[in-house]
Design a protein around this motif. Sequence first.
Motif, PDB file in Angstrom:
ATOM      1  N   TYR A 131       0.818  -1.210   0.000  1.00  0.00           N
ATOM      2  CA  TYR A 131       0.000   0.000   0.000  1.00  0.00           C
ATOM      3  C   TYR A 131       0.853   1.263   0.000  1.00  0.00           C
ATOM      4  CZ  TYR A 131       0.926   0.844   4.992  1.00  0.00           C
ATOM      5  OH  TYR A 131       1.527   1.121   6.203  1.00  0.00           O
ATOM      6  N   THR A 132       0.198   2.388  -0.284  1.00  0.00           N
ATOM      7  CA  THR A 132       0.853   3.684  -0.204  1.00  0.00           C
ATOM      8  C   THR A 132      -0.106   4.707   0.381  1.00  0.00           C
ATOM      9  OG1 THR A 132       2.030   5.415  -1.429  1.00  0.00           O
ATOM     10  CG2 THR A 132       0.145   4.401  -2.531  1.00  0.00           C
ATOM     11  N   ARG A 133       0.454   5.706   1.024  1.00  0.00           N
ATOM     12  CA  ARG A 133      -0.304   6.861   1.502  1.00  0.00           C
ATOM     13  C   ARG A 133       0.048   8.107   0.703  1.00  0.00           C
ATOM     14  NH1 ARG A 133       0.000   7.403   7.855  1.00  0.00           N
ATOM     15  NH2 ARG A 133      -1.924   8.578   7.416  1.00  0.00           N
ATOM     16  N   GLU A 134       0.921   7.932  -0.292  1.00  0.00           N
ATOM     17  CA  GLU A 134       1.402   9.052  -1.095  1.00  0.00           C
ATOM     18  C   GLU A 134       0.726   9.059  -2.460  1.00  0.00           C
ATOM     19  OE1 GLU A 134       3.383  11.263   0.118  1.00  0.00           O
ATOM     20  OE2 GLU A 134       3.845  10.215   1.994  1.00  0.00           O
ATOM     21  N   ASP A 256      -7.568  -8.464   8.105  1.00  0.00           N
ATOM     22  CA  ASP A 256      -7.976  -9.399   7.056  1.00  0.00           C
ATOM     23  C   ASP A 256      -6.894  -9.622   6.017  1.00  0.00           C
ATOM     24  OD1 ASP A 256      -7.964  -6.975   5.786  1.00  0.00           O
ATOM     25  OD2 ASP A 256     -10.031  -7.078   5.057  1.00  0.00           O
ATOM     26  N   GLY A 257      -5.660  -9.258   6.343  1.00  0.00           N
ATOM     27  CA  GLY A 257      -4.552  -9.465   5.420  1.00  0.00           C
ATOM     28  C   GLY A 257      -3.249  -9.020   6.047  1.00  0.00           C
ATOM     29  N   MET A 258      -2.188  -9.089   5.260  1.00  0.00           N
ATOM     30  CA  MET A 258      -0.875  -8.593   5.652  1.00  0.00           C
ATOM     31  C   MET A 258      -0.623  -7.312   4.871  1.00  0.00           C
ATOM     32  SD  MET A 258       1.026 -12.289   5.384  1.00  0.00           S
ATOM     33  CE  MET A 258       0.122 -12.678   3.874  1.00  0.00           C
ATOM     34  N   PHE A 259       0.044  -6.338   5.503  1.00  0.00           N
ATOM     35  CA  PHE A 259       0.177  -5.022   4.895  1.00  0.00           C
ATOM     36  C   PHE A 259       1.633  -4.569   4.929  1.00  0.00           C
ATOM     37  CE2 PHE A 259      -4.062  -5.551   6.462  1.00  0.00           C
ATOM     38  CZ  PHE A 259      -4.872  -5.013   5.461  1.00  0.00           C
ATOM     39  N   TYR A 260       2.117  -4.108   3.777  1.00  0.00           N
ATOM     40  CA  TYR A 260       3.509  -3.652   3.653  1.00  0.00           C
ATOM     41  C   TYR A 260       3.503  -2.349   2.875  1.00  0.00           C
ATOM     42  CZ  TYR A 260       8.490  -3.655   2.489  1.00  0.00           C
ATOM     43  OH  TYR A 260       9.818  -3.317   2.340  1.00  0.00           O
ATOM     44  N   SER A 261       4.150  -1.328   3.426  1.00  0.00           N
ATOM     45  CA  SER A 261       4.145  -0.013   2.794  1.00  0.00           C
ATOM     46  C   SER A 261       5.345   0.176   1.882  1.00  0.00           C
ATOM     47  CB  SER A 261       4.145   1.084   3.857  1.00  0.00           C
ATOM     48  OG  SER A 261       4.248   2.358   3.254  1.00  0.00           O
ATOM     49  N   GLU A 262       5.105   0.818   0.758  1.00  0.00           N
ATOM     50  CA  GLU A 262       6.188   1.167  -0.153  1.00  0.00           C
ATOM     51  C   GLU A 262       6.703   2.575   0.128  1.00  0.00           C
ATOM     52  OE1 GLU A 262       9.037   0.400  -2.806  1.00  0.00           O
ATOM     53  OE2 GLU A 262       7.538  -1.034  -2.110  1.00  0.00           O
ATOM     54  N   ASP A 263       6.084   3.283   1.059  1.00  0.00           N
ATOM     55  CA  ASP A 263       6.498   4.648   1.386  1.00  0.00           C
ATOM     56  C   ASP A 263       7.774   4.642   2.215  1.00  0.00           C
ATOM     57  OD1 ASP A 263       4.149   5.316   0.111  1.00  0.00           O
ATOM     58  OD2 ASP A 263       3.021   5.537   1.988  1.00  0.00           O
ATOM     59  N   LYS A 264       8.480   5.743   2.176  1.00  0.00           N
ATOM     60  CA  LYS A 264       9.782   5.843   2.838  1.00  0.00           C
ATOM     61  C   LYS A 264       9.709   5.497   4.322  1.00  0.00           C
ATOM     62  CE  LYS A 264      13.610   9.015   3.727  1.00  0.00           C
ATOM     63  NZ  LYS A 264      14.139  10.397   3.554  1.00  0.00           N
ATOM     64  N   ASP A 265       8.757   6.056   5.019  1.00  0.00           N
ATOM     65  CA  ASP A 265       8.624   5.819   6.460  1.00  0.00           C
ATOM     66  C   ASP A 265       7.352   5.038   6.771  1.00  0.00           C
ATOM     67  OD1 ASP A 265      10.979   7.270   7.141  1.00  0.00           O
ATOM     68  OD2 ASP A 265       9.871   9.136   6.800  1.00  0.00           O
ATOM     69  N   GLY A 266       6.956   4.160   5.854  1.00  0.00           N
ATOM     70  CA  GLY A 266       5.721   3.405   6.020  1.00  0.00           C
ATOM     71  C   GLY A 266       5.841   2.282   7.025  1.00  0.00           C
ATOM     72  N   LEU A 267       4.701   1.700   7.355  1.00  0.00           N
ATOM     73  CA  LEU A 267       4.618   0.659   8.370  1.00  0.00           C
ATOM     74  C   LEU A 267       4.231  -0.677   7.751  1.00  0.00           C
ATOM     75  CD1 LEU A 267       2.628   2.677  11.060  1.00  0.00           C
ATOM     76  CD2 LEU A 267       5.076   2.172  11.092  1.00  0.00           C
ATOM     77  N   SER A 268       4.766  -1.731   8.322  1.00  0.00           N
ATOM     78  CA  SER A 268       4.378  -3.101   7.982  1.00  0.00           C
ATOM     79  C   SER A 268       3.491  -3.617   9.109  1.00  0.00           C
ATOM     80  CB  SER A 268       5.626  -3.980   7.842  1.00  0.00           C
ATOM     81  OG  SER A 268       5.287  -5.348   7.780  1.00  0.00           O
ATOM     82  N   LEU A 269       2.367  -4.284   8.746  1.00  0.00           N
ATOM     83  CA  LEU A 269       1.441  -4.771   9.759  1.00  0.00           C
ATOM     84  C   LEU A 269       0.984  -6.180   9.437  1.00  0.00           C
ATOM     85  CD1 LEU A 269       0.362  -1.613   8.780  1.00  0.00           C
ATOM     86  CD2 LEU A 269      -0.692  -1.845  11.026  1.00  0.00           C
ATOM     87  N   ARG A 270       0.879  -7.006  10.466  1.00  0.00           N
ATOM     88  CA  ARG A 270       0.216  -8.301  10.369  1.00  0.00           C
ATOM     89  C   ARG A 270      -0.290  -8.679  11.756  1.00  0.00           C
ATOM     90  NH1 ARG A 270       3.159 -14.006  10.820  1.00  0.00           N
ATOM     91  NH2 ARG A 270       1.071 -14.317  11.696  1.00  0.00           N
ATOM     92  N   TRP A 271      -1.326  -9.502  11.795  1.00  0.00           N
ATOM     93  CA  TRP A 271      -1.976  -9.893  13.044  1.00  0.00           C
ATOM     94  C   TRP A 271      -1.708 -11.359  13.314  1.00  0.00           C
ATOM     95  CZ3 TRP A 271      -5.750 -13.278  14.773  1.00  0.00           C
ATOM     96  CH2 TRP A 271      -6.376 -12.977  15.994  1.00  0.00           C
ATOM     97  N   THR A 272      -1.571 -11.715  14.596  1.00  0.00           N
ATOM     98  CA  THR A 272      -1.401 -13.119  14.951  1.00  0.00           C
ATOM     99  C   THR A 272      -1.974 -13.379  16.328  1.00  0.00           C
ATOM    100  OG1 THR A 272       0.190 -14.902  15.380  1.00  0.00           O
ATOM    101  CG2 THR A 272       0.967 -12.650  15.756  1.00  0.00           C
ATOM    102  N   HIS A 273      -3.110 -14.024  16.414  1.00  0.00           N
ATOM    103  CA  HIS A 273      -3.694 -14.520  17.656  1.00  0.00           C
ATOM    104  C   HIS A 273      -3.652 -13.510  18.796  1.00  0.00           C
ATOM    105  CE1 HIS A 273      -2.668 -18.165  15.322  1.00  0.00           C
ATOM    106  NE2 HIS A 273      -3.825 -18.573  15.792  1.00  0.00           N
TER     107      HIS A 273
END
Length: 487
Positions: A131-134, A256-273
Amino acid sequence: MENKYTEKSKSIWSMTTHLPPRNPLPGDLTVEAAVIGAGMAGILTAYLLQKQGIDVIVLEADQVASGQTKNTTAKITSQHGIIYQDLIKKLGKQKARTYALANEAAIRAYGEIIGEEKIECGFERLPSYLYTREPSMVVRLEQEAQAASALGIPAHFTQIHGLPFDTMGAVCFEGQAQFHPLAFLKHLSQKVTVYEGTRVLKVKKHMIWTDHGTVNAKHVVFASHYPFVNLPGMFFARQHQDRSYVLCLDHPDQLDGMFYSEDKDGLSLRWTHGALLLGGNSHRTGKNRTGGEYQRLKQAAKQYYPDSRIVARWSAQDCMPHDDIPFIGRYSVFRPFWYVATGFKKWGMTSSMLSAMIIRDQICGLQNPYARLFCPQRFHVRASLPSLLADMGESAISLTKGAFHLPLRAADLKEGHGGIIRIGFKRYACYKDEKGVLHKTSARCPHLGCELEWNPAEKTWDCPCHGSRFDYDGRLIDNPAQKGNAF
């Protein structure tokens, strides 16, 4: 949710899984294949070889999964940032398709092993979102979606919801996966022979010397994250290492998924139990003089998840090949019976399985459709040259820094900080603790002599050339160095 964690510099995987200890090498052995390193790549390679009837052992200096594997975010995905449009441009559509199909095959292989072995490890198929926010990045993501889809990956551009901040869009890769890596390895490592607490000291042709005896092996597999034998192979000149940081938050709402940012200071997110992994702040190892990586993640956690509490934090290290493709296969034309698995970038889980599949087939004399692309002897000039020149420049600066960089005086070093200090006629890497005690170690990395840099985020000395790391007393943390840095 009942809290069963406390915040510490230890991954959530290590905090929730205990791997039973193994004995060290009992003495001199002769085997058909020896794997050096009991992380994900090493255990998978041994497992697949054993299923083919190969007599194989694994040698591990510490414990199973004690290296980078325990610090992964454990996403099994062919979504590797913006890569497919670049691979098509630099290497052509055929090689880009091979890369895509290879990683998709690795995802399927995990599912097959987990199903066959009936492993309870939280394995689940989920979409992965880049994803991107830019606004300026939207076109690039749309192009990435088109490129990935054209190569055979089920991918499309979409809008996403469910994150605590707005986004401009994302590439959705369908049918990706996530799991608990140590729960997986706890089961799988019981299927193979592993000797823990057995440090490899030297490898020469078919002979491996360890601190507990020797191993004579027809095939030798280097799966130790970063190859520690410099010649042949010269992997130290073909990749560098990056660090990234992760917070684990108690968070009951499932993503509902895994998320990885392509932005310079972006965040990676995933959920586990009941827990959310929040990652980011990547930088080249040895190049974060100001620090603050964990603090920035804590600020993001406070802003986006104010009701959550930090229950764990950790960091990871990744080998970054110049052409963005892992090195998997024969170590060198001069050592056709040696094999290597390295250069996984930030996608170690998928690349570990792919490594095991390729190396198994090469040792067993089987054809593998992906081996040629990942061959360690390749050199893609167009894809490699910019990163190669950057790494050469970094090494030149670090190797000559002693001649041009004026060190501090011990009296000028503040408590809780580290710096290069001249004492007499010698330079030392020094850390002054909160009590004012000075901890001294060599300013030079024992691997190839680059000057170390202080990592204030983790209070370690890191090598900006090749990524070796040491605590402030000089004890070795990460390779390729094979010994500590005491003077």
